[in-house]
Design an enzyme around this catalytic site. Structure first.
Site, short mmCIF file in Angstrom:
data_model
loop_
_atom_site.label_atom_id
_atom_site.label_comp_id
_atom_site.label_asym_id
_atom_site.label_seq_id
_atom_site.Cartn_x
_atom_site.Cartn_y
_atom_site.Cartn_z
N HIS A 150 0.98 -1.17 -0.16
CA HIS A 150 0.05 0.05 0.04
C HIS A 150 1.00 1.27 0.16
O HIS A 150 1.91 1.35 0.33
CB HIS A 150 -0.95 -0.10 1.21
CG HIS A 150 -1.99 0.91 1.36
ND1 HIS A 150 -1.75 2.23 1.53
CD2 HIS A 150 -3.45 0.73 1.21
CE1 HIS A 150 -2.76 2.88 1.74
NE2 HIS A 150 -3.95 2.31 1.25
N ASP B 124 2.76 -4.61 7.61
CA ASP B 124 1.57 -3.88 7.52
C ASP B 124 0.45 -5.07 7.61
O ASP B 124 0.39 -5.82 6.79
CB ASP B 124 1.35 -3.19 6.07
CG ASP B 124 0.03 -2.71 5.89
OD1 ASP B 124 -0.94 -2.99 6.77
OD2 ASP B 124 -0.14 -1.92 4.87
N GLN C 77 -4.59 -5.93 6.45
CA GLN C 77 -5.75 -6.74 5.80
C GLN C 77 -5.59 -8.12 6.49
O GLN C 77 -6.26 -8.90 6.19
CB GLN C 77 -5.28 -6.89 4.39
CG GLN C 77 -5.49 -5.37 3.49
CD GLN C 77 -6.79 -4.92 3.62
OE1 GLN C 77 -7.74 -5.72 3.60
NE2 GLN C 77 -7.00 -3.68 3.61
N LYS D 45 -10.80 -1.59 9.63
CA LYS D 45 -10.78 -2.84 8.68
C LYS D 45 -10.82 -4.23 9.63
O LYS D 45 -11.11 -5.36 9.05
CB LYS D 45 -9.12 -3.22 8.40
CG LYS D 45 -8.39 -1.95 7.82
CD LYS D 45 -8.90 -1.59 6.32
CE LYS D 45 -8.01 -0.55 5.79
NZ LYS D 45 -8.37 -0.13 4.33
N CYS E 8 -4.69 2.24 -3.87
CA CYS E 8 -3.45 2.94 -3.10
C CYS E 8 -2.38 1.68 -3.40
O CYS E 8 -1.38 1.62 -2.53
CB CYS E 8 -3.60 3.00 -1.56
SG CYS E 8 -4.71 4.41 -1.36
#
Length: 413
Positions: free
Chosen positions: A129, A206, A209, A232, A371
Site C-alpha cells: 500500500h 503492515d 488486511q 478494517k 493505493c
C-alpha cells in the site's frame, strides 16, 4: 470445496449484529463487498462508543476524578486487550495510533531518522500500500537511504529468491504487508522475518488486511513492528495500533511533542519524556475509539477467528468459481494462499463504469488503484474492480453480485 453444512458459523446471528446490513441502496438490499476498504461495525462496538459518551466521557491519565479514572482504566484495558490478541509480550509494546498509516510513519520518523544513514537500504515489496512506500521514499530524499523493491511474479506472489538476493550488509529494514489489500495474497511473514534477522535487519509488517481474516501472533511471527487499523477489523475509524518490541521503543525518540508524552517540561532544565508507550501518544488520544477497538476484538473472539476464516475461504472459492465463468473477465492475483479479496478486470469495460453501475443495483465494490499503483502497473492495468468478502457475507449475496455484474457488463459491451 468444503460443504457449507460442515461449517459451524451461525451466519444469521452474525448478520443480526450489523444493523447497517438491513438498509437498502437505490431500492435494493445492500450487498456490501468493500470490506478491504472498511468493514462494517457490529452493535457491540457501536454500543461501546455510545456507552463512553453517555457514562464516563473524560480525558485520561491526568484527572483525579471518577470519570477520568474510569476512562483511563478502559483505555489501558483496551491496550492490554490488543496485547493479548496479538500475543505481544507486554502491554507497553502497544502504541495507539490513528491507524496503519500513522503507525508506519511513526516508525519511519522515529526509528528511521534515528537509525538510518546515507546508503542504508530499506526493502519494500512491490505489493505494498502507498502508506508503506511513501514514508520510505520521503526518508530517501531526506537521509539518502536507498529503497529497493522486492518483486512479485505473475500470480501476485512475492519472489522470495529475489528477496534473499536483495538482503545484504546495508539492509536495515524490510517492509512488507501480511496480506495484500489489492490482491489478497498472504505473504510468508515468519519466513521473511527469519531471513531479515539473519542479515541483521529488522522487519515491519503492515497487518491491516491480515488481522480481520486470521490469527496473528507477533511472537510466533518474530516481527519487530506490526501495524493495523481498527476500521478494517470491525472497529471504529481513526484508531489503530503499532506493536513494537519494547527494546526498540525504549531506544526510539519521540515523533510528536505535546501533552501526555512528557514527564517534566522546563525551559531551564529541558524536557524529560514519558515511559513507553505514552512517549509516542502525544495529546488527547482517541479514547472511545480505542475502547471500542477492544470491543471489536472481543466480538471477533466471540465468533471465533477459525470459524470466521473458514467461512470467508468458502465464500472466496465460491465467488472465484462464479467470476471465472464470465467471458472476458480476468482475475488479478491468483496466489495459492489468499485472503477473501478478488480483484478483476473485464475486457471492454472500465472499472469505474462497472463500480458506478453496479451500485445502482445495491452492490458496493471498490474500483481504482487501491493505493497500490506500482503493483497494478506491474500487471499492466491502471484500475481493477475489487470485491472483498467478510464474515457476514452470504452465498446468496455472492450470486446476486455476479448476476448484477453480468447485467452491468451487458450494458457496457
Amino acid at each position: 470445496m468444503t460443504a457449507i453444512t460442515d461449517l459451524t458459523l451461525d451466519l444469521a446471528a452474525v448478520r443480526q449484529d450489523f444493523p447497517i446490513l438491513e438498509r437498502e441502496v437505490h431500492g435494493k438490499p445492500l450487498i456490501y463487498l468493500d470490506n478491504a476498504a472498511t468493514s462494517q461495525t457490529p452493535t457491540a462496538v457501536i454500543e461501546s462508543l455510545s456507552d463512553y459518551y453517555r457514562r464516563y466521557n473524560a480525558n485520561i491519565h491526568r484527572g483525579l476524578h471518577t470519570l477520568a479514572d474510569e476512562a483511563t482504566a478502559a483505555y489501558e484495558g483496551a491496550r492490554a486487550r490488543i496485547q493479548t490478541h496479538l500475543n505481544a509480550f507486554e502491554p507497553r509494546e502497544i502504541v495507539f495510533t490513528r491507524g496503519t498509516t500513522e503507525a508506519i510513519n511513526l516508525v519511519a520518523n522515529s526509528w528511521g531518522r534515528a537509525n538510518l544513514q546515507p546508503g542504508d537500504e530499506v526493502l519494500v515489496s512491490l505489493m505494498e500500500h502507498h502508506s508503506n512506500i511513501v514514508p520510505w521514499q520521503l526518508l530517501a530524499q531526506a537521509l539518502g537511504i536507498v529503497v529497493r523493491v522486492i518483486p512479485v511474479d505473475e500470480r501476485g506472489v512475492l519472489d522470495l529468491a529475489a528477496y534473499r538476493d536483495l538482503l545484504g550488509e546495508r539492509t536495515r529494514l524490510v517492509c512488507v504487508n501480511h496480506v495484500s489489500n489489492a490482491l489478497g495474497t498472504v505473504n510468508p511473514v515468519a519466513e521473511m522475518a527469519r531471513d531479515a534477522h539473519a542479515h541483521g535487519a529488522l522487519i515491519l509488517v503492515d497487518g491491516a488486511q491480515a488481522l480481520p481474516h486470521q490469527r496473528v501472533d507477533v511472537q510466533a511471527l518474530d516481527v519487530d513492528f506490526y501495524a493495523f487499523s481498527g476500521h478494517k477489523v470491525y472497529g471504529p475509524m481513526g484508531i489503530g495500533a503499532l506493536y513494537a518490541r519494547a527494546s526498540l521503543l525504549e531506544a526510539m525518540p519521540p515523533w510528536q511533542g505535546g501533552g501526555e508524552m512528557i514527564s517534566r517540561v522546563s525551559f531551564d532544565r529541558g524536557t524529560e519524556f514519558a515511559a513507553i508507550p505514552h512517549r509516542f501518544e502525544a495529546g488527547t488520544p482517541a479514547v472511545p475509539e480505542a475502547i471500542a477497538l477492544g470491543a471489536a476484538l472481543d466480538w471477533i473472539d466471540g465468533v471465533g477467528i477459525e470459524r470466521l476464516a473458514a467461512w470467508e475461504q468458502w465464500l472466496l472459492a465460491h465467488a472465484t468459481q462464479k467470476l471465472e465463468g464470465i467471458d472476458g473477465l480476468r482475475i488479478i492475483g491468483t496466489a495459492p494462499d489468499k485472503a477473501s479479496v478478488i480483484s478483476f478486470v473485464v475486457d471492454g469495460a472500465h472499472a469505474q463504469d462497472i463500480g458506478l453501475l453496479i451500485d445502482q443495483l445495491g452492490v458496493a465494490i471498490r474500483t481504482g488503484h487501491h493505493c497500490a499503483q506500482p503493483l497494478l502497473q506491474h500487471f499492466g492495468v491502471e484500475a481493477t474492480c475489487r470485491a472483498s468478502l467478510a464474515v457476514y457475507n452470504t452465498p446468496e449475496e455472492v450470486d446476486a453480485f455476479v448476476e448484477a455484474l453480468q447485467r452491468v457488463l451487458g450494458m457496457l459491451r
